[in-house]
Design a protein around this motif. Structure first.
Motif, PDB file in Angstrom:
ATOM      1  N   TRP A  21       0.829  -1.207   0.000  1.00  0.00           N
ATOM      2  CA  TRP A  21       0.000   0.000   0.000  1.00  0.00           C
ATOM      3  C   TRP A  21       0.856   1.247   0.000  1.00  0.00           C
ATOM      4  N   TRP A 113      -6.093   5.793  -5.415  1.00  0.00           N
ATOM      5  CA  TRP A 113      -5.682   6.360  -4.138  1.00  0.00           C
ATOM      6  C   TRP A 113      -4.632   7.426  -4.349  1.00  0.00           C
ATOM      7  N   PRO A 121      -2.049   4.116   6.676  1.00  0.00           N
ATOM      8  CA  PRO A 121      -3.128   3.232   6.228  1.00  0.00           C
ATOM      9  C   PRO A 121      -4.213   2.985   7.281  1.00  0.00           C
ATOM     10  N   GLU A 123      -6.811   4.694   8.494  1.00  0.00           N
ATOM     11  CA  GLU A 123      -8.206   5.003   8.130  1.00  0.00           C
ATOM     12  C   GLU A 123      -8.750   4.052   7.076  1.00  0.00           C
ATOM     13  N   VAL A 124      -7.850   3.440   6.305  1.00  0.00           N
ATOM     14  CA  VAL A 124      -8.286   2.584   5.201  1.00  0.00           C
ATOM     15  C   VAL A 124      -8.420   1.121   5.623  1.00  0.00           C
ATOM     16  N   GLN A 129     -12.524   1.476  11.379  1.00  0.00           N
ATOM     17  CA  GLN A 129     -12.925   2.373  10.304  1.00  0.00           C
ATOM     18  C   GLN A 129     -13.959   1.762   9.365  1.00  0.00           C
ATOM     19  N   ALA A 134     -12.592   4.904   5.714  1.00  0.00           N
ATOM     20  CA  ALA A 134     -12.444   4.486   4.322  1.00  0.00           C
ATOM     21  C   ALA A 134     -12.177   2.989   4.194  1.00  0.00           C
ATOM     22  N   ASN A 135     -12.479   2.224   5.243  1.00  0.00           N
ATOM     23  CA  ASN A 135     -12.301   0.769   5.176  1.00  0.00           C
ATOM     24  C   ASN A 135     -13.524   0.161   4.491  1.00  0.00           C
TER      25      ASN A 135
END
Length: 212
Positions: A21, A113, A121, A123-124, A129, A134-135
């Motif tokens: 990521w 992204w 990472p 928040e994702v 989350q 944003a997950n």
């Protein structure tokens, strides 16, 4: 997804396949992880073992918003066929795409992204989350959560990258999202501009100067 084909056909070779990521060159980007192999025949064997095959294909519906999404999915449809997967591309306007994504009404969707300076990472991918951050994949993994939490509490960037290394290993194994590629940016700057060097925030024009 045949990343090499996508990069060659849609990015004209100006991109790198992704295994992490974190983008290439980032302190927390792992040097030893490689993108998953493109092997539709092996995928077909696994699908057959799971009960899918001729007469009972696995149907995957993927949401497509911007035109680039359409081009990516159209380019890989034949590859899905090789694996015995029936790909359905749902081409939606921005409003409908957002509504479906936020409602988790999808098998998958494409997303571009853009990392901030810190490329955090949390928040994702942190389980807290799901439904609020944003997950969107709904991924929940206790060990990954712990790594992300420790990284957030760490001030030293080198030590923080060690926590992210644990996260990278889990992320690569679990694949909550399928990473495709990182575009390369080509810049053309007139020679009269001096000290034009990309920083963490991109090109910072207040650092430039010109000769008299």
């Amino acid at each position: 997804f045949d990343r090499d084909k996508i990069i060659a056909n849609l990015a004209r070779g100006h991109a790198s396949p992704l295994a992490s990521w974190f983008p290439p060159g980032h302190l927390s980007a792992p040097a030893d992880l490689k993108p998953l192999l493109f092997d539709p025949k092996a995928a077909a064997v696994l699908l057959s073992e799971a009960g899918h095959g001729p007469g009972n294909p696995l149907v995957v519906k993927i949401l497509a918003g911007p035109p680039l999404d359409h081009r990516v999915l159209d380019s890989v449809r034949a590859d899905f066929d090789l694996a015995g997967v029936e790909l359905e591309i749902e081409k939606l306007g921005q409003g409908a795409w957002l509504e479906r994504r936020n409602a988790h009404d999808f098998d998958g969707f494409l997303l571009q992204w853009r990392h901030g300076i810190w490329a955090d990472p949390y928040e994702v991918f942190h389980s807290s989350q799901v439904g609020r951050g944003a997950n969107y994949s709904g991924w929940s993994h206790a060990a990954a959560d712990a790594s992300l939490e420790r990284a957030r509490d760490c001030v030293d960037p080198v030590e923080r990258s060690r926590f992210f290394a644990d996260f990278n290993e889990i992320f690569h194994s679990e694949q909550p999202v399928t990473l495709l590629y990182q575009p390369k940016i080509c810049l053309l700057v007139h020679r009269r501009f001096q000290d034009v060097e990309p920083g963490l925030g991109g090109l910072e024009i207040w650092r430039w100067w010109v000769t008299s």
